[in-house]
Design a protein around this motif. Structure first.
Motif, PDB file in Angstrom:
ATOM      1  N   LEU A 148     -20.408   5.665 -11.323  1.00 50.45           N
ATOM      2  CA  LEU A 148     -20.136   4.980 -10.059  1.00 50.45           C
ATOM      3  C   LEU A 148     -18.645   4.695  -9.877  1.00 50.45           C
ATOM      4  O   LEU A 148     -18.130   4.802  -8.759  1.00 50.45           O
ATOM      5  N   GLU A 190     -21.138  -3.337  -8.515  1.00 55.31           N
ATOM      6  CA  GLU A 190     -22.296  -4.044  -9.063  1.00 55.31           C
ATOM      7  C   GLU A 190     -23.532  -3.828  -8.198  1.00 55.31           C
ATOM      8  O   GLU A 190     -24.635  -3.619  -8.713  1.00 55.31           O
ATOM      9  N   GLY A 209     -26.738   2.378 -18.922  1.00 58.68           N
ATOM     10  CA  GLY A 209     -25.931   1.451 -18.128  1.00 58.68           C
ATOM     11  C   GLY A 209     -24.463   1.843 -18.128  1.00 58.68           C
ATOM     12  O   GLY A 209     -23.807   1.842 -17.078  1.00 58.68           O
ATOM     13  N   TYR A 266     -24.700  -0.330  -8.864  1.00 56.63           N
ATOM     14  CA  TYR A 266     -25.247  -0.314 -10.216  1.00 56.63           C
ATOM     15  C   TYR A 266     -26.669  -0.895 -10.213  1.00 56.63           C
ATOM     16  O   TYR A 266     -27.585  -0.307 -10.796  1.00 56.63           O
ATOM     17  N   VAL A 309     -24.071   5.101 -16.050  1.00 58.59           N
ATOM     18  CA  VAL A 309     -24.166   4.830 -14.614  1.00 58.59           C
ATOM     19  C   VAL A 309     -22.898   4.131 -14.131  1.00 58.59           C
ATOM     20  O   VAL A 309     -22.348   4.489 -13.082  1.00 58.59           O
ATOM     21  N   HIS A 310     -22.423   3.157 -14.876  1.00 53.33           N
ATOM     22  CA  HIS A 310     -21.189   2.453 -14.482  1.00 53.33           C
ATOM     23  C   HIS A 310     -20.025   3.434 -14.371  1.00 53.33           C
ATOM     24  O   HIS A 310     -19.307   3.448 -13.361  1.00 53.33           O
TER      25      HIS A 310
END
Length: 183
Positions: free
Chosen positions: A122, A135, A115, A138, A118-119
């Motif tokens: 992005l 969001e 997580g 995500y 990925v955050h």
């Protein structure tokens, strides 16, 4: 499949590149999350990096592709969610409320680690995106509303704000030639 051996080979080649530019051709159903994160992290270090996906870069392949500064895809190519799979199950489906369950604890660790990765990816790939836009992206890449291997195609990526350009036909020929030798 991207395993430790594949990661070692890719990282070795990337380490030898001197001009700050790399193009990575991806045709994969994914693999070992650690290996994929290592390749993705190395890709981030290049000033000019391109991921080319003629057909598919699923799971860990998506994680790698998202970390290139440029993404090229075939007309029918797909990425997928990158949420972790533990012993054949999505980490989010492993019960979290079982005390002393080592698999449950491992699943939570992987969910948090992926997580964060990925955050961060992005935020880098979608500069200027609002929290709502981040969001939404995500949720797509963590597979919130779709199965893990559900195809994420170019129009959806563009809707999320990711720039994607068409892959050259020569990349398809290269992948097709390789596939014919092994199948």
């Amino acid at each position: 499949m991207i395993d430790v051996r594949v990661a070692e080979d890719v990282l070795e080649v990337m380490e030898k590149l001197r001009d700050g530019e790399v193009t990575l051709l991806l045709h994969t159903a994914g693999g070992c999350v650690t290996s994929c994160v290592m390749i993705a992290n190395a890709l981030r270090e290049f000033e000019r990096s391109t991921a080319v996906v003629p057909y598919m870069a699923l799971s860990g392949g998506t994680l790698i592709a998202l970390n290139a500064r440029q993404l090229q895809m075939g007309r029918g190519a797909s990425l997928s969610a990158v949420d972790p799979i533990i012993q054949g199950q999505r980490a989010r489906h492993i019960p979290a409320d079982e005390p002393h369950n080592e698999i449950s604890a491992l699943a939570r660790e992987y969910e948090r680690a992926i997580g964060r990765h990925v955050h961060d990816t992005l935020v880098d790939r979608l500069p200027g995106a609002s929290e709502t836009e981040l969001e939404r992206a995500y949720d797509v890449f963590m597979g919130k509303d779709a199965p893990h291997e559900w195809p994420i195609r170019r129009p959806e990526l563009e809707e999320l704000g990711l720039r994607v350009s068409p892959a050259s036909h020569s990349w398809f020929e290269m992948v097709d030639s390789y596939r014919r030798r092994w199948w």
